[in-house]
Design an enzyme around this catalytic site. Sequence first.
Site, PDB file in Angstrom:
ATOM      1  N   GLY A  45       0.837  -1.192   0.000  1.00 58.49           N
ATOM      2  CA  GLY A  45       0.000   0.000   0.000  1.00 58.49           C
ATOM      3  C   GLY A  45       0.871   1.240   0.000  1.00 58.49           C
ATOM      4  O   GLY A  45       1.999   1.208   0.498  1.00 58.49           O
ATOM      5  N   GLN A  50       3.102   9.930   1.228  1.00 58.91           N
ATOM      6  CA  GLN A  50       4.378   9.209   1.203  1.00 58.91           C
ATOM      7  C   GLN A  50       5.225   9.549  -0.024  1.00 58.91           C
ATOM      8  O   GLN A  50       6.417   9.273  -0.045  1.00 58.91           O
ATOM      9  CB  GLN A  50       4.149   7.693   1.251  1.00 58.91           C
ATOM     10  CG  GLN A  50       3.530   7.228   2.561  1.00 58.91           C
ATOM     11  CD  GLN A  50       3.377   5.730   2.587  1.00 58.91           C
ATOM     12  OE1 GLN A  50       2.366   5.199   2.153  1.00 58.91           O
ATOM     13  NE2 GLN A  50       4.383   5.040   3.084  1.00 58.91           N
ATOM     14  N   CYS A 110       6.091  -0.077   7.213  1.00 56.86           N
ATOM     15  CA  CYS A 110       5.690   1.036   6.357  1.00 56.86           C
ATOM     16  C   CYS A 110       6.865   1.458   5.490  1.00 56.86           C
ATOM     17  O   CYS A 110       7.997   1.507   5.964  1.00 56.86           O
ATOM     18  CB  CYS A 110       5.252   2.206   7.241  1.00 56.86           C
ATOM     19  SG  CYS A 110       4.730   3.651   6.316  1.00 56.86           S
ATOM     20  N   LEU A 111       6.591   1.757   4.227  1.00 53.18           N
ATOM     21  CA  LEU A 111       7.664   2.145   3.310  1.00 53.18           C
ATOM     22  C   LEU A 111       8.302   3.476   3.720  1.00 53.18           C
ATOM     23  O   LEU A 111       9.401   3.797   3.269  1.00 53.18           O
ATOM     24  CB  LEU A 111       7.135   2.239   1.874  1.00 53.18           C
ATOM     25  CG  LEU A 111       6.658   0.915   1.256  1.00 53.18           C
ATOM     26  CD1 LEU A 111       6.129   1.150  -0.159  1.00 53.18           C
ATOM     27  CD2 LEU A 111       7.776  -0.122   1.235  1.00 53.18           C
ATOM     28  N   HIS A 152      -4.327   1.368   7.821  1.00 47.98           N
ATOM     29  CA  HIS A 152      -2.955   1.888   7.827  1.00 47.98           C
ATOM     30  C   HIS A 152      -2.805   3.025   6.798  1.00 47.98           C
ATOM     31  O   HIS A 152      -2.273   4.092   7.118  1.00 47.98           O
ATOM     32  CB  HIS A 152      -1.978   0.739   7.521  1.00 47.98           C
ATOM     33  CG  HIS A 152      -0.543   1.162   7.405  1.00 47.98           C
ATOM     34  ND1 HIS A 152       0.435   0.716   8.265  1.00 47.98           N
ATOM     35  CD2 HIS A 152       0.088   1.982   6.519  1.00 47.98           C
ATOM     36  CE1 HIS A 152       1.601   1.262   7.920  1.00 47.98           C
ATOM     37  NE2 HIS A 152       1.412   2.021   6.854  1.00 47.98           N
ATOM     38  N   GLU A 153      -3.288   2.796   5.584  1.00 47.23           N
ATOM     39  CA  GLU A 153      -3.120   3.797   4.515  1.00 47.23           C
ATOM     40  C   GLU A 153      -3.937   5.054   4.781  1.00 47.23           C
ATOM     41  O   GLU A 153      -3.465   6.167   4.523  1.00 47.23           O
ATOM     42  CB  GLU A 153      -3.495   3.209   3.148  1.00 47.23           C
ATOM     43  CG  GLU A 153      -2.636   2.035   2.683  1.00 47.23           C
ATOM     44  CD  GLU A 153      -1.137   2.267   2.801  1.00 47.23           C
ATOM     45  OE1 GLU A 153      -0.684   3.409   2.639  1.00 47.23           O
ATOM     46  OE2 GLU A 153      -0.415   1.294   3.098  1.00 47.23           O
ATOM     47  N   HIS A 156      -2.386   7.521   7.032  1.00 45.74           N
ATOM     48  CA  HIS A 156      -1.410   8.413   6.391  1.00 45.74           C
ATOM     49  C   HIS A 156      -2.073   9.726   5.951  1.00 45.74           C
ATOM     50  O   HIS A 156      -1.440  10.774   5.978  1.00 45.74           O
ATOM     51  CB  HIS A 156      -0.798   7.746   5.148  1.00 45.74           C
ATOM     52  CG  HIS A 156       0.343   6.815   5.451  1.00 45.74           C
ATOM     53  ND1 HIS A 156       1.516   7.236   6.020  1.00 45.74           N
ATOM     54  CD2 HIS A 156       0.488   5.488   5.237  1.00 45.74           C
ATOM     55  CE1 HIS A 156       2.343   6.192   6.143  1.00 45.74           C
ATOM     56  NE2 HIS A 156       1.744   5.117   5.681  1.00 45.74           N
TER      57      HIS A 156
HETATM   58 NI    NI Z   1       2.607   3.218   5.618  1.00 46.68          NI
END
Ligand code: NI
Length: 185
Positions: A45, A50, A110-111, A152-153, A156
């Site tokens: 995701g 991000q 998380c990226l 989670h997304e 953000h």
């Molecule tokens: Ni994330």
Amino acid sequence: MLLDIKQYGDPVLRAESAPLEHLDSDLKNLADNMLETMYAAEGIGLAAPQIGLNIQMVVIDIPEDEEEQDIPETAIVNGETKPVRDLMPLVFVNPVLEPYGNLCPFTEGCLSVRGIRSNVLRPEFVKARLTQLDGSVLEIDCGGLLARCLQHECDHLKGFLFTDRVSSAAKITLAKKLKKLAASR
Ligand code: NI
């Protein structure tokens, strides 16, 4: 085109993202680039903050092999039961989420928070209203990894990271690592 993934400590990850009022063709291009970036980084995701944009846009692609026996493989989509894989890749803007059910533990990463994984408690299920780029709306009721990923997304988009949601004991353990991450970005 690969986009730069913003890392922990970048203020863009902490700002609240604005809803999109117009769905133009540039967004399709952006979605393709976000997916390409997410696949290259081996994520499931990616939210617009991000990649440095505070807009309410998210891409998700949960690969089939991530599904486990005890995770439902189906979701109710606009009233119909569908395999989750048929929804992938999922691209949406302006999400409205209603998480429900018992709080469940799951190890998240998380990226934008490289090298850190930690247990996070979240409600097991989610009802979501997601607007697709063609303006159509998906009403999804799901559990499993999709419910986890959606929460989670969408966090953000509000400026939250999974590290804000860990237990207070884990926060103490992670504090040093996070400080290092922020300093090295
Ligand atoms: Ni994330």
